[in-house]
Design a protein around this motif. Structure first.
Motif, mmCIF file in Angstrom:
data_model
loop_
_atom_site.group_PDB
_atom_site.id
_atom_site.type_symbol
_atom_site.label_atom_id
_atom_site.label_comp_id
_atom_site.label_asym_id
_atom_site.label_seq_id
_atom_site.Cartn_x
_atom_site.Cartn_y
_atom_site.Cartn_z
ATOM 1 N N CYS A 1 20.492 -28.685 30.616
ATOM 2 C CA CYS A 1 19.386 -27.859 30.124
ATOM 3 C C CYS A 1 18.575 -28.646 29.108
ATOM 4 N N HIS B 1 16.844 -27.474 26.796
ATOM 5 C CA HIS B 1 16.821 -26.809 25.497
ATOM 6 C C HIS B 1 18.148 -26.932 24.779
ATOM 7 N N CYS B 2 19.263 -26.617 25.469
ATOM 8 C CA CYS B 2 20.572 -26.601 24.788
ATOM 9 C C CYS B 2 21.511 -27.687 25.296
ATOM 10 N N CYS C 1 18.432 -21.091 32.393
ATOM 11 C CA CYS C 1 19.710 -21.531 31.829
ATOM 12 C C CYS C 1 20.553 -20.311 31.480
ATOM 13 N N ASN D 1 23.052 -20.287 29.516
ATOM 14 C CA ASN D 1 23.561 -20.390 28.151
ATOM 15 C C ASN D 1 22.517 -19.929 27.134
ATOM 16 N N CYS D 2 21.267 -20.414 27.241
ATOM 17 C CA CYS D 2 20.253 -20.099 26.237
ATOM 18 C C CYS D 2 19.116 -19.250 26.806
HETATM 19 ZN ZN LIG Z 1 19.993 -23.901 27.876
#
Ligand SMILES: [Zn+2]
Length: 59
Positions: free
Chosen positions: A30, A32-33, A43, A45-46
């Motif tokens: 990802c 972002h994270c 994603c 997760n985020c």
């Molecule tokens: Zn993410």
């Protein structure tokens, strides 16, 4: 109608279909994270996709 002239054996049929299976898609990180996630998906997760928050993940 076109008709097959000769019978194809099950082995021949199965060899032809040996290329037809789906392969699992490679996980990407990802942006972002940095967690591994599936490509072209939000994603998990985020909740980010294409640089913006699309969904808010549950706690
Ligand atoms: Zn993410």
């Amino acid at each position: 109608m076109a008709m097959p002239k000769k019978h194809h054996s099950s082995a021949r049929r199965d060899r032809r279909r040996s290329h037809l299976g789906l392969k699992p898609s490679k996980p990407v990180l990802c942006a972002h994270c940095k967690q591994p996630t599936r490509p072209h998906r939000v994603c998990g997760n985020c909740g980010y996709y294409a640089g913006m928050e699309v969904t808010t993940p549950e706690e």
